[in-house]
Design an enzyme around this catalytic site. Sequence first.
Site, PDB file in Angstrom:
ATOM      1  N   GLU A 136      25.845  25.804  55.769  1.00 12.89           N
ATOM      2  CA  GLU A 136      25.224  24.991  54.722  1.00 12.89           C
ATOM      3  C   GLU A 136      26.185  24.119  53.922  1.00 12.89           C
ATOM      4  OE1 GLU A 136      22.757  27.384  52.202  1.00 12.89           O
ATOM      5  OE2 GLU A 136      21.321  27.780  53.792  1.00 12.89           O
TER       6      GLU A 136
ATOM      7  N   ASN B 141      19.033  26.408  58.673  1.00 16.47           N
ATOM      8  CA  ASN B 141      18.528  27.334  57.661  1.00 16.47           C
ATOM      9  C   ASN B 141      17.391  26.624  56.945  1.00 16.47           C
ATOM     10  OD1 ASN B 141      20.634  28.983  58.363  1.00 16.47           O
ATOM     11  ND2 ASN B 141      21.725  28.814  56.409  1.00 16.47           N
TER      12      ASN B 141
ATOM     13  N   HIS C 154      31.350  31.173  55.381  1.00 15.34           N
ATOM     14  CA  HIS C 154      30.135  31.312  54.568  1.00 15.34           C
ATOM     15  C   HIS C 154      30.575  31.415  53.103  1.00 15.34           C
ATOM     16  CE1 HIS C 154      25.677  32.493  54.912  1.00 15.34           C
ATOM     17  NE2 HIS C 154      25.907  32.320  53.628  1.00 15.34           N
TER      18      HIS C 154
ATOM     19  N   GLU D 222      18.708  31.072  59.539  1.00 18.73           N
ATOM     20  CA  GLU D 222      18.228  31.758  58.330  1.00 18.73           C
ATOM     21  C   GLU D 222      16.826  31.296  57.986  1.00 18.73           C
ATOM     22  OE1 GLU D 222      20.569  31.521  54.696  1.00 18.73           O
ATOM     23  OE2 GLU D 222      22.394  31.783  55.868  1.00 18.73           O
TER      24      GLU D 222
ATOM     25  N   TYR E  42      13.948  27.247  54.359  1.00 19.33           N
ATOM     26  CA  TYR E  42      13.236  28.194  53.497  1.00 19.33           C
ATOM     27  C   TYR E  42      11.966  27.631  52.881  1.00 19.33           C
ATOM     28  CZ  TYR E  42      17.284  31.381  53.432  1.00 19.33           C
ATOM     29  OH  TYR E  42      18.281  32.267  53.779  1.00 19.33           O
TER      30      TYR E  42
ATOM     31  N   ARG F 197      23.763  37.987  63.033  1.00 21.98           N
ATOM     32  CA  ARG F 197      24.615  36.915  62.524  1.00 21.98           C
ATOM     33  C   ARG F 197      25.310  37.416  61.261  1.00 21.98           C
ATOM     34  NH1 ARG F 197      23.184  32.121  58.660  1.00 21.98           N
ATOM     35  NH2 ARG F 197      25.175  31.057  58.697  1.00 21.98           N
TER      36      ARG F 197
HETATM   37  C1  PNW Z   1      21.341  30.309  51.744  1.00 20.58           C
HETATM   38  N1  PNW Z   1      18.815  26.332  47.341  1.00 20.58           N
HETATM   39  O1  PNW Z   1      21.663  29.766  50.516  1.00 20.58           O
HETATM   40  C2  PNW Z   1      22.612  31.002  52.133  1.00 20.58           C
HETATM   41  O2  PNW Z   1      23.072  30.690  53.403  1.00 20.58           O
HETATM   42  C3  PNW Z   1      22.569  32.490  51.927  1.00 20.58           C
HETATM   43  O3  PNW Z   1      23.862  32.938  51.715  1.00 20.58           O
HETATM   44  C4  PNW Z   1      21.637  32.822  50.786  1.00 20.58           C
HETATM   45  O4  PNW Z   1      21.691  34.150  50.426  1.00 20.58           O
HETATM   46  C5  PNW Z   1      20.251  32.422  51.224  1.00 20.58           C
HETATM   47  O5  PNW Z   1      20.201  31.062  51.614  1.00 20.58           O
HETATM   48  C6  PNW Z   1      19.199  32.666  50.181  1.00 20.58           C
HETATM   49  O6  PNW Z   1      19.450  31.891  49.055  1.00 20.58           O
HETATM   50  C7  PNW Z   1      20.881  28.939  49.789  1.00 20.58           C
HETATM   51  O7  PNW Z   1      19.006  26.371  46.110  1.00 20.58           O
HETATM   52  C8  PNW Z   1      21.141  28.913  48.438  1.00 20.58           C
HETATM   53  O8  PNW Z   1      18.026  25.491  47.848  1.00 20.58           O
HETATM   54  C9  PNW Z   1      20.461  28.052  47.610  1.00 20.58           C
HETATM   55  C10 PNW Z   1      19.516  27.220  48.180  1.00 20.58           C
HETATM   56  C11 PNW Z   1      19.250  27.245  49.540  1.00 20.58           C
HETATM   57  C12 PNW Z   1      19.938  28.106  50.337  1.00 20.58           C
END
Ligand code: PNW
Length: 645
Positions: free
Chosen positions: A316, A453, A270, A522, A455, A225
């Site tokens: 996002e 995405n 993006h 992601e 995390y 991707r």
């Molecule tokens: C995503 N938060 O961004 C993006 O899609 C990527 O480009 C980035 O590198 C990756 O996650 C890691 O950060 C985020 O603050 C940026 O919660 C910030 C947040 C979450 C996702």
Amino acid sequence: MMKSESETVGSAVSVDTSAMSIKTRITEVYLPMVKMRCSDLFEKMKEYYHKGLERSKHAYSCTSTKIRLWWGDFQLTTTGRRLRRLTKSPNMLLRIGLITLALVIFYLWASGSTNDHQMGYIVNAENQQLSYVYPRVFNNPERDLFMIGTFPEDFLWGVATSSYQIEGSGDVHGFSGKGDSIWDTFTHRPGNVYNNENGDIACDSYNKWHEDIEMLEYLGVQVYRFSISWPRIMPDGTLSVVNEAGIAYYNRLINALLEAGITPVVTLYHWDLPQALHDKYGGWMDEQIIRDFNSYARLCFERFGDRVKTWITINEPWVITQLGYGSGAHAPGIADDGFTTYIVAHNLIKAHAKVWHTYDDEFRHNQQGRIGITLNSDWVEAADPFVANRMLQFSIGWFAHPIYVNGDYPEVMKTVILEKSRIQGMNDSSRLPEFTSVESEFIRGTSDFFGLNHYTTVYATEMPDDADATPGWEQDVNLDKWYRHNWPGSASPWLKAVPWGMRRMLEWIKMEYNDPKIFITENGYSTSDANELINDQNRMNYIMAYVDEVLKAIELDQVNVIGYCAWSLMDNFEWAAGYSERFGLYYVDFNDEDRPRYKKESAIFYSQLVHNNGFVNSLSVVTSSSIFVLLTAQLAVIMSTCLCR
Ligand code: PNW
């Protein structure tokens, strides 16, 4: 550059050892600094020789500061000026035996560690060993027990990147024809990014894409991707100029991927909006963006759609609105939370729907591809399910509800924001814009899959209502969020490893949005630029634990997850954090202008996960890091005993 031998040595000294009746002649000793000592050395050797010591073997070695001579079972070593040691060397057979043993142990550890996933364990009351990835933090057997198993046959494994984060402008070795994006402008304004870093070169993937492909081939992933930089192919954001050099770059990349048997998954947006469109009418703040985004998308479908079959419109939207237009921490750096944020979101949703229809009407029939959007969300854990639901509706539901449910915002957003807007003196109008019924109809159902995405996880509780507070998204949600103190952290303050949140998130999406096909676009873990550079145990643990929760979601909750992309293929420009937070499976040396990439341990681990299509081995029940330290220390001791005496 390594110096050649002749450069390091001084005048050679020839030593005639015939007087000692040595058959093998030590002809040259290269060290001028030991030259004067040679006579001492050989005097000593002669002495021992004449004492009748056995001469079974002899040899010499020298480094820049040391010369060693073995004579029979004795070894003489000089360091600089004086003769330092005279020791009995160990028996050669013993030496070989010890080295072999050490190598065998090391090999067993190395092969075992990558297969056995380096788990921790807990012994329960029945004396069973239960495996957990984070045994001291997450050890609820029902929730956290590690599950062995494989993924569906057609499951897609991949890695993800984005254009601004990896490409670099491409202007370093010539003129690439790329226009500026809002991130070029933003990063060049001092104070916006950690260390005032920027993506001018980033990973230089504009020039080094072939190395990226080699890395993807090593990983064995089915999909890659990446995103297209809008200003690279349309420098001012419109069709007035199409930069053929930019188009050629993506053609090279796509063709090479296909040749390598890797399927491209392409994100159109993006975050690198052409600066020209921001200057012209405010970019995403104005409805005109819908027309221009659609022209850009159409150009991509025309030029790449014969080979690209999976498209993601926008990455996002929540982060775009909140960080780009709410807090201003991201480009374009506008801080107008609670007003502009809602307008930007409105335009993002409409632009997404427009592009989906363009694909559906004009390209789907011939190209037979699919197109969706990628939304991000933390899982929200709360004692009160209404609280969790409210936070989720305000974050992922803000975009998912219009697209996947009914073309309109979640009820809770509409009522809460209207009510607060009234109290804030906006008469009867809400800060949240409304869709017309025609628009709603146009938006509903415009995604062929659910790009997610994910995390991390947060806890949430309700805050006391404060109508006087400055309007904003946080104040509209009216929830306080925090992380448990013992959750494993990362280099990103917002990212804690809470694997079970992944499974709950997936199940929530399944229930809320009518069982869509979910593509995890992601998921990943950051390390700082000072720790775990190559031996990234924490990243391996994170990926192992999160992927295992995806497996549980598929097997136990029947969630329809079709693929998983690790973020990211390599360390890259992490937005406002610059290069200080590394998410890569490959390490990139940003101090070297050639931007070399190095395989991390997690890349080896991930390639095995992909190869096995899941977790197939029985788990080792000891934490490997302690064994690793022990064995390496042991190995070092044995080797140094054998080789340095
Ligand atoms: C995503 N938060 O961004 C993006 O899609 C990527 O480009 C980035 O590198 C990756 O996650 C890691 O950060 C985020 O603050 C940026 O919660 C910030 C947040 C979450 C996702």
